[in-house]
Structure formats: C-alpha cells, structure tokens
Design an enzyme around this catalytic site. Structure first.
Site, PDB file in Angstrom:
ATOM      1  N   GLU A  94      45.952  39.244  46.515  1.00 46.00           N
ATOM      2  CA  GLU A  94      44.504  39.448  46.593  1.00 46.00           C
ATOM      3  C   GLU A  94      43.746  38.125  46.533  1.00 46.00           C
ATOM      4  OE1 GLU A  94      43.376  42.237  43.596  1.00 46.00           O
ATOM      5  OE2 GLU A  94      44.812  43.764  44.247  1.00 46.00           O
ATOM      6  N   CYS A  95      44.285  37.124  47.193  1.00 48.91           N
ATOM      7  CA  CYS A  95      43.721  35.774  47.162  1.00 48.91           C
ATOM      8  C   CYS A  95      43.132  35.427  48.527  1.00 48.91           C
ATOM      9  CB  CYS A  95      44.834  34.781  46.794  1.00 48.91           C
ATOM     10  SG  CYS A  95      44.355  33.041  46.805  1.00 48.91           S
ATOM     11  N   GLY A  96      42.174  34.529  48.536  1.00 51.85           N
ATOM     12  CA  GLY A  96      41.639  34.065  49.799  1.00 51.85           C
ATOM     13  C   GLY A  96      42.683  33.356  50.645  1.00 51.85           C
TER      14      GLY A  96
END
Length: 201
Positions: free
Chosen positions: A76-78
C-alpha cells in the site's frame, strides 16, 4: 664493592620491571588487532535461512553463484508499482545468474498490514510476481531481522553502515554472497545503475 653488589640486583630488578610494561603493551596491541580482525570478519548472505510466504524454509546457500537483489516491499505504498519493474527485470535476467528476493515489511506508514497469505495473493494478482518472496519481517528497529542486521551493519557486511529509508530499498549482493551496493528506494529496479551491475558493465 659492597655497594655495587647491593645495588646490582636492585638495578636488574628495576630494568626488568621497566621492560615488562612495554612487552605487555605490544601484546595488548596485537591482541587488540586480533579482536579488530575478528570483529571485521564479514558474513555472507549464505549464512542465512528464512521462511518464504508459504512458510517453507528458504536457504540462501541455494543462490550461490548468483547476483542477488534484496528489496523490502509493501502493498500500500506509493512505490508499490515498482513490483512491475522488479518482475520485468527478474524475467529478463533470471536465466543469467540473477535473482530478486523480496521481504515484505510493515515498518513504514503501516503500508504492509496484510498476512503472508494476503501478500502472496496481492503480488500474484496485481503484478504476476514470480521471484522469491519471503515471509513478512521487520527491517529496522529493535526487532530488525538478522538478515537486515547483516545488510545494514558494516561490522557484519564489510561494506558500509546503512539504514532502510523506506519501502523498496535495494541491496545488491555479488556472486560470492557479499554486499556490494545499496540503492535508494526511489531508484527504479530497471535503472541503468542496476542493469549495468547485473550485466557486469
């Protein structure tokens, strides 16, 4: 004559005492150097066994002779889209003694909250990941996994101290199991610096 006889043993005793500290100092220095050499004797990645996402043991000795990229991942990271480049690089070079090993970690912004099973499903469904993915670990802090202690501590890896700055930091390991380079999280897996290293340029 008596005076000479009396002082001769005393002089010899003082001379012996004055020599002892020098010998002790030399011995202490040599011992210190031995300790320093012992401390700086580096490990290799082959010293480690971990669990993969399915719970099976993964022995890094199975990767002897290969160049290895180790990367801490998050769902769930950029930077999560780097999975796509990671998979492409792996497919391109997996038959040329190169492998990528992913370590999911929840150390940054709670961006890897899932279970190992959920992570496996996410990686396969969204990015078709086929490179080895290990069970979720900690890559910094008091509960840092031993393999990341090796990667981040010069006394263990022989190269440099480093800190995992964010998700998708890359550690490059040579064919002999030694750390050779640390790559920033924002540097894409297909960056020329990494590709040139894989290709031996």
């Amino acid at each position: 004559m008596r005076i000479v006889t009396f002082f001769a043993p005393l002089f010899i005793g003082l001379l012996a005492c004055s020599q002892t500290p020098k010998m002790a100092i030399v011995s202490e220095i040599n011992h210190s150097k031995q300790n320093e050499n012992t401390i700086m004797s580096t490990n290799t990645i082959y010293d480690f066994k971990v669990k993969d996402l399915a719970g099976a043991e993964f022995d890094f000795t199975s990767l002897k002779g290969k160049k290895i990229m180790i990367v801490n991942t998050a769902s769930e990271c950029g930077l999560t889209p780097q999975y796509e480049q990671l998979q492409t690089v792996y497919e391109t070079y997996k038959d040329e003694n190169f492998v990528i090993v992913g370590f999911p970690a929840n150390n940054f912004g709670a961006q890897e909250p899932g279970t190992n099973e959920q992570i496996a499903t996410f990686c396969k469904k969204n990015y078709g990941v086929t490179f080895p993915m290990m069970a979720k670990i900690s890559v910094k802090g008091n509960d840092m996994h031993p393999i990341y202690q090796f990667l981040t501590q010069k006394v263990k890896n022989g190269l440099q101290d480093s800190e995992v700055q964010w998700n998708f930091q890359k550690y490059l390991i040579d064919e002999n199991g030694h750390l050779v380079k640390v790559i920033s999280p924002r540097t894409l897996p297909n960056d020329a610096e990494i590709i040139n290293w894989i290709e031996g340029k």
